[in-house]
Motif scaffolding. Structure first.
Motif, PDB file in Angstrom:
ATOM      1  N   ASN A 278     -10.256   4.002   2.285  1.00 12.92           N
ATOM      2  CA  ASN A 278      -9.225   3.358   1.471  1.00 12.92           C
ATOM      3  C   ASN A 278      -9.493   3.720   0.011  1.00 12.92           C
ATOM      4  O   ASN A 278     -10.612   3.543  -0.462  1.00 12.92           O
ATOM      5  CB  ASN A 278      -9.339   1.849   1.709  1.00 12.92           C
ATOM      6  CG  ASN A 278      -8.439   1.047   0.834  1.00 12.92           C
ATOM      7  OD1 ASN A 278      -8.167   1.411  -0.305  1.00 12.92           O
ATOM      8  ND2 ASN A 278      -7.972  -0.060   1.343  1.00 12.92           N
TER       9      ASN A 278
ATOM     10  N   GLN B 162       0.762   4.654  -2.419  1.00 14.09           N
ATOM     11  CA  GLN B 162       0.752   6.039  -1.954  1.00 14.09           C
ATOM     12  C   GLN B 162       1.919   6.843  -2.504  1.00 14.09           C
ATOM     13  O   GLN B 162       1.841   8.060  -2.571  1.00 14.09           O
ATOM     14  CB  GLN B 162       0.781   6.073  -0.430  1.00 14.09           C
ATOM     15  CG  GLN B 162      -0.533   5.630   0.165  1.00 14.09           C
ATOM     16  CD  GLN B 162      -0.571   5.833   1.651  1.00 14.09           C
ATOM     17  OE1 GLN B 162       0.361   5.474   2.359  1.00 14.09           O
ATOM     18  NE2 GLN B 162      -1.629   6.422   2.148  1.00 14.09           N
TER      19      GLN B 162
ATOM     20  N   PHE C  87       2.369  14.128   2.680  1.00 13.97           N
ATOM     21  CA  PHE C  87       1.772  14.204   1.345  1.00 13.97           C
ATOM     22  C   PHE C  87       1.318  15.621   1.025  1.00 13.97           C
ATOM     23  O   PHE C  87       1.256  16.005  -0.131  1.00 13.97           O
ATOM     24  CB  PHE C  87       0.588  13.254   1.220  1.00 13.97           C
ATOM     25  CG  PHE C  87       1.011  11.825   1.240  1.00 13.97           C
ATOM     26  CD1 PHE C  87       1.895  11.354   0.293  1.00 13.97           C
ATOM     27  CD2 PHE C  87       0.552  10.960   2.204  1.00 13.97           C
ATOM     28  CE1 PHE C  87       2.310  10.044   0.311  1.00 13.97           C
ATOM     29  CE2 PHE C  87       0.964   9.646   2.234  1.00 13.97           C
ATOM     30  CZ  PHE C  87       1.839   9.188   1.289  1.00 13.97           C
TER      31      PHE C  87
ATOM     32  N   GLU D 242      -5.820  12.201  -0.289  1.00 11.13           N
ATOM     33  CA  GLU D 242      -4.887  11.713   0.730  1.00 11.13           C
ATOM     34  C   GLU D 242      -4.798  12.715   1.880  1.00 11.13           C
ATOM     35  O   GLU D 242      -4.724  12.336   3.052  1.00 11.13           O
ATOM     36  CB  GLU D 242      -3.491  11.516   0.132  1.00 11.13           C
ATOM     37  CG  GLU D 242      -3.377  10.357  -0.833  1.00 11.13           C
ATOM     38  CD  GLU D 242      -3.471   9.005  -0.149  1.00 11.13           C
ATOM     39  OE1 GLU D 242      -3.250   8.968   1.070  1.00 11.13           O
ATOM     40  OE2 GLU D 242      -3.789   8.022  -0.826  1.00 11.13           O
TER      41      GLU D 242
ATOM     42  N   PHE E 125       0.818  -1.208   0.000  1.00 18.37           N
ATOM     43  CA  PHE E 125       0.000   0.000   0.000  1.00 18.37           C
ATOM     44  C   PHE E 125       0.854   1.260   0.000  1.00 18.37           C
ATOM     45  O   PHE E 125       0.493   2.269  -0.599  1.00 18.37           O
ATOM     46  CB  PHE E 125      -0.947  -0.011   1.196  1.00 18.37           C
ATOM     47  CG  PHE E 125      -1.948   1.092   1.155  1.00 18.37           C
ATOM     48  CD1 PHE E 125      -2.893   1.122   0.146  1.00 18.37           C
ATOM     49  CD2 PHE E 125      -1.942   2.103   2.088  1.00 18.37           C
ATOM     50  CE1 PHE E 125      -3.816   2.145   0.081  1.00 18.37           C
ATOM     51  CE2 PHE E 125      -2.866   3.130   2.031  1.00 18.37           C
ATOM     52  CZ  PHE E 125      -3.810   3.143   1.022  1.00 18.37           C
ATOM     53  N   THR E 126       2.021   1.202   0.659  1.00 18.14           N
ATOM     54  CA  THR E 126       2.915   2.364   0.672  1.00 18.14           C
ATOM     55  C   THR E 126       3.325   2.721  -0.751  1.00 18.14           C
ATOM     56  O   THR E 126       3.469   3.887  -1.090  1.00 18.14           O
ATOM     57  CB  THR E 126       4.187   2.045   1.465  1.00 18.14           C
ATOM     58  OG1 THR E 126       3.807   1.287   2.592  1.00 18.14           O
ATOM     59  CG2 THR E 126       4.899   3.280   1.890  1.00 18.14           C
TER      60      THR E 126
END
Lengths: 335, 442
Positions: free
Chosen positions: B350, A247, A311, B208, A243-244
Motif C-alpha cells: 500500500n 490512484q 496504469f 503502481e 483509495f481509487t
C-alpha cells in the motif's frame, strides 16, 4: 450491416466511456495544472482533494435525499455539488493559510512543496476516511439511461446494443460548461488575466501591482471547484472509493504533463489522450473484430492489455513524452 | 532538505538521548505487552530503518523525491520467491523456454526500435519504429501467452508458478537489491535531468505498475494467491525445530521460560541480529562514502545544482547514481521483509504505508542523517503501530459523552484512520518547525 454493428460496438464500449473518462481526467488535470502554474509545485494532495470534495457532495446528497429533495431525472448530487465546492474550497484556503503560505514566503524549492503536499495528502486522506469511510459508495440516483439497450433496439433494429447512461451525458455536458467558464474567466476577466500574468512571470506581475494573495486565493477556490466537480462526476459515473481517487493521481499527472504542464488546453488534450489510449488498449476487441473480418473467430478476447495494467498505459505515455517531448504536446512550461 | 545546511548548534548528546528515549519506549512496551511484541515492533522497525536509509540516500543526500519506494520494495521482495523457494516440478520444462524466448523477443524488438530510431529520420522513422514495436508486441504475446498457460496449469492449487531456484535465502537479499536497482536505472534514465518533480510522478507510476505485475502474473509469484513458506535465512531456526530439540527445551526450562515462548523469542532475536548486522554494514559504508570526496560532491550538488554543474560536475549522472543506489537499499529491505514474513502477499503493498510513511521516517529522523533515518524508522514505526492501538481508546474516550447511536458508532469505527492523521500532522509539523529533523545532519 456488420460494419454498422462494429461501429455501434466501438461507440458503446470505447468512444462513449473514453470520452466521459477523458472529461473527468481533463478536469482533474486542469486543477493540477492550475496549482502548478500559479503556485509552482506538483500537488500530490489533488487526488485526495477530489476524494474529500466528493465525500462532502455525497453527505449533502444523503441530506437532501432524507429531506425528500431531488432533481427528478437528474442525480441529486448535482444539487449538492455547489455545497461540496464551498466546503472544499474553504478547506483548501484554510490549508493554504496554515501550511503553504509559509513556504511561499520563504520561497522554498518546489520539491519541498511537493513533500509538504504529501503531508497535506495524509491529512486529507484521514479527513475523508473520518467523514465517509473507506468503502465503495454508489450515490447515483435519478434516471439511469438516456438510451437503454431496449430503446436502442426498438429505435434502430440493430442486434448490437448501444446504451448511453445519463451519468455519461452529465459528465460530458458539465465538463464542457466548466471548461468554457474557466477559459472565459482566464481570458476575459481581470482576475483571470492577472492569474495568467502571474503564471507567466511572477516578478513582472508583482511589479505591475497584481496582488499575489488574491491570485493565490482565487487559484485555490477554482482548484477546489475543479477537484470537486471532477471527483463527483467520476463517482457518479463509476463509484466512490477513497483509495481509487488516490490512484487517479497517476493518470491525472500524466494527462497534465502529456498536454504540457501549466497549459490548460494541454491538460484537456492530455486527459483525452490518456483516456482513449487506456480504454482502447484494455478493451477486448473480439466483438468488433468478428464483425469486421468475416469468417474469423478469434480464440482469445483480442485484448491488448489486461485492465489490471491500465496504469501502465498512462505511465508508458508519460515516459514517452518525457523522453521525446518533455514540454508536452502543447508547449507547457518547464522550470 | 531545507535550502541551507549550516551545521547547527545542536548538542552532541541529542542523538544518544533520542535513542535512549526510543529504547525506554521499547522497554516499557516489553514490560506491558510482552517481549514478543517488542521484538516484533523492533524487527519491523529495523527493516523500516533500512528502507529509510535507502530513501534518505535519495532525499537526504541528493534531494530526489522518490514517490515509489513501494515499487522497489515489492520488486526486491520478488527475489526470495525466485531464488530461495523450491522449484515447481516440471514448471520450467513446460513454460521456461517459452518465457525466455518471449522476453528475448521483447528485448530484440526494443533494441531494433532504438536502432531504427537512431538510423532513420522524418516520417519513415515514426512509421518504422511503430511497426517494429507493434510486430514485436504481437510476437511477444504469441510466444508468451501459451508459455504462461502451460506454467499456470501445473498444480494450480498449490503452485502454478515457476517456483524458485532453491538457493540459500541470504543470496536472495543482494539479488533483491539488484532487481530494484535495475528498475531504478530505467526510471532514473528517463525522468532525471528534467524538472525535479517529474521523478516523483514517474516513480509513483512505476510503483503502481510493479505491484500490478506482482498481483497479476501468476506464473511469476502466484499473484494474489500469495507464495507461502519462503525459507528463512541461514542462521535463523524454526520454532518447531527448537521445540523438538531436547537441549533447547532443557535450556529454556533452566532459565525458567516456557519453551514455546523461548522459541519465538529466539527466532526473533536471530532475525534481529541479522538485521543489525546489515544496518551496521550499510551505515558504515554510507558514512564512509559521505566523508569521501564523492559525499562532498553529492552535498554540493544538492545544496546548489547550478554551481556544482559550473564546477564541471555531471549533475544528472550523479543523481542517477544515487537514485539507483538508494533504490537498491530499498530493494534489499524488501527482500529481507519477505524473508521475515515467510510469505509474499502482493495485495498488502500500500503506497501510504510503504512509500509515504518511509518519507515521514526520513524527515522526522533528519534528512541526510543516517543515524537519524534509523531513529526515525524505528520511532515512526513504533508510533504507527501504537497509533493503531491508541486510536480506538482515544476515540472511545472522546465519544463517551455522546449517546449510543449512529454518530457514536461512526466515530468509533473511524478511529482506525487516526494514524493517517497523526502521520500527516507529524510530517507537516516537522517540515515546518524542525526541517532538519530529530538528529540533524552534521
Amino acid at each position: 450491416m456488420d460494419v454498422i454493428n462494429a461501429l455501434v460496438a466501438l461507440t458503446n464500449y470505447v468512444l462513449i466511456p473514453a470520452t466521459a473518462y477523458g472529461a473527468q481526467l481533463a478536469l482533474g488535470a486542469l486543477g493540477v495544472t492550475l496549482v502548478y502554474s500559479i503556485l509552482r509545485f506538483s500537488n500530490f494532495a489533488h487526488g485526495d482533494t477530489m476524494a474529500f470534495g466528493t465525500g462532502i457532495v455525497i453527505l449533502f446528497t444523503w441530506l437532501f435525499q432524507s429531506w425528500g429533495i431531488s432533481l427528478g431525472p437528474l442525480p441529486t448530487a448535482l444539487l449538492a455539488l455547489p455545497f461540496g465546492i464551498i466546503v472544499t474550497a474553504a478547506l483548501l484556503l484554510g490549508t493554504d493559510r496554515v501550511v503553504y503560505k509559509f513556504y511561499r514566503k520563504v520561497r522554498a524549492a518546489p520539491v519541498i512543496l511537493v513533500m509538504v503536499s504529501v503531508g497535506v495528502m495524509f491529512v486529507m486522506n484521514a479527513l475523508t476516511r473520518f467523514l465517509i469511510g473507506v468503502d465503495q459508495i454508489t450515490f447515483d440516483d435519478g434516471e439511469r439511461f438516456v438510451i437503454s439497450a431496449r430503446q436502442w433496439r426498438d429505435m434502430t433494429g440493430l442486434s448490437e446494443p448501444l446504451t448511453l447512461r445519463s451519468t455519461q451525458v452529465i459528465t460530458i455536458v458539465t465538463a464542457l460548461l466548466v471548461m468554457v467558464a474557466l477559459f472565459w474567466f482566464l481570458n476575459r476577466t481581470r482576475t483571470g488575466k492577472s492569474m495568467r500574468a502571474f503564471s507567466d512571470n511572477e516578478d513582472l506581475a508583482l511589479l505591475s501591482g497584481i496582488n499575489p494573495d488574491r491570485v493565490v486565493t482565487v487559484t485555490w477556490i477554482i482548484t477546489g471547484a475543479l477537484a470537486t466537480i471532477a471527483g463527483t462526476l467520476y463517482g457518479l459515473d463509476k463509484s466512490f472509493k477513497a483509495f481509487t481517487y488516490f490512484q487517479l493521481l497517476l493518470p491525472i499527472f500524466a494527462a497534465a504533463i502529456v498536454g504540457g504542464i501549466g497549459s490548460p488546453v494541454g491538460a484537456i488534450l492530455g486527459g483525452f489522450v490518456i483516456s482513449f489510449s487506456e480504454v482502447g488498449l484494455t478493451y477486448a476487441w473480439k466483438k468488433v473484430a468478428t464483425y469486421l473480418i468475416p469468417h474469423w473467430e478469434p480464440d482469445g478476447l483480442v485484448q491488448l492489455l489486461s485492465t489490471d495494467y491500465k496504469f501502465a498505459v498512462s505511465f508508458t505515455i508519460l515516459i514517452l513524452v518525457l523522453i521525446f517531448k518533455p514540454t508536452g504536446l502543447l508547449k507547457g512550461k518547464i522550470v | 532538505m531545507s535550502g541551507t545546511h549550516q551545521p547547527g548548534q545542536s548538542s552532541t548528546l541529542r542523538g544518544p538521548i533520542c535513542f535512549a528515549i526510543l529504547a525506554a519506549l521499547l522497554v516499557i512496551e516489553g514490560l506491558t505487552s510482552g517481549w514478543n511484541s517488542t521484538l516484533g515492533i523492533l524487527n519491523m522497525g529495523l527493516l523500516s530503518a533500512i528502507m529509510a536509509l535507502g530513501v534518505n540516500m535519495q532525499w537526504g543526500y541528493a534531494g530526489l523525491f522518490n514517490a515509489g519506494a513501494m515499487g522497489f520494495l515489492a520488486l526486491g521482495g520478488l527475489a526470495p520467491v525466485l531464488i530461495s523457494t523450491a522449484p515447481t516440478p516440471g514448471a520450467f520444462r513446460a513454460g521456461g523456454p517459452g518465457l525466455i524466448t518471449a522476453f528475448a523477443v521483447a528485448v530484440i524488438a526494443v533494441l531494433l526500435a532504438v536502432q531504427a530510431y537512431r538510423r532513420t529520420s522524418g516520417k519513415l522513422r515514426g512509421l518504422l519504429v511503430a511497426l517494429i514495436l507493434i510486430v514485436g508486441f504481437f510476437a511477444f504475446r504469441w510466444v508468451f501467452d501459451p508459455a504462461v498457460t502451460a506454467v499456470e496449469a501445473i498444480n494450480p492449487s498449490a503452485a502454478g508458478n515457476l517456483g524458485g531456484l532453491g538457493w540459500p535465502t541470504l543470496i536472495s537479499w543482494p539479488v533483491g537489491a539488484l532487481l530494484a536497482a535495475g528498475a531504478a536505472w530505467l526510471v532514473g534514465k528517463t525522468a532525471l535531468g528534467l524538472r525535479s518533480d517529474y521523478l516523483a510522478i514517474a516513480t509513483l507510476g512505476i510503483a503502481e505498475i510493479i505491484v500490478a505485475v506482482l498481483k497479476n502474473e501468476q506464473w511469476l509469484d502466484r499473484g494474489v494467491l500469495n507464495v507461502n513458506g519462503i525459507p528463512r535465512p541461514w542462521p535463523v531456526p524454526y520454532e518447531i525445530d527448537l521445540q523438538n530439540s531436547a537441549s533447547f527445551v532443557a535450556k529454556a526450562q533452566s532459565w525458567g521460560m516456557d519453551p514455546t515462548l523461548a522459541s519465538t523469542l529466539t527466532v526473533k532475536l536471530a532475525f534481529l541480529a541479522l538485521f543489525v548486522v546489515v544496518i551496521l554494514l550499510l551505515i558504515w559504508g554510507t558514512e564512509l562514502a559521505l566523508k569521501s570526496p564523492w559525499g562532498r560532491m553529492m552535498r554540493a550538488i544538492r545544496d546548489n545544482e547550478v554551481s556544482a554543474a559550473a564546477m564541471g560536475k555531471n549533475v544528472t549522472r550523479r543523481h542517477l547514481q544515487i537514485f539507483v543506489l538508494g533504490s537498491a537499499v530499498i530493494g534489499l529491505a524488501g527482500a529481507m521483509m519477505i524473508s521475515l514474513d515467510g510469505q509474499m502477499t502482493p495485495a498488502s503493498y500500500n503506497p501510504l504505508r510503504y512509500t509515504f510513511l518511509i518519507l515521514v521516517m526520513v524527515i522526522v529522523g533528519g534528512s541526510g542523517s543516517n543515524w537519524g533515518s534509523v531513529l526515525g524508522g524505528i520511532l515512526v514505526w513504533y508510533l504507527w503501530v501504537k497509533a493503531g492501538d491508541w486510536g480506538p481508546d482515544i476515540m472511545g474516550w472522546a465519544a463517551s459523552p455522546f449517546a449510543d447511536g449512529p454518530l457514536k458508532d461512526h466515530l468509533l469505527n473511524s478511529a482506525a484512520h487516526m494514524r493517517m492523521l497523526v502521520m500527516g500532522i507529524i510530517l507537516l509539523v516537522v517540515l515546518r518547525f524542525s526541517p532538519r529533523g530529530l538528529m540533524p545532519e552534521k
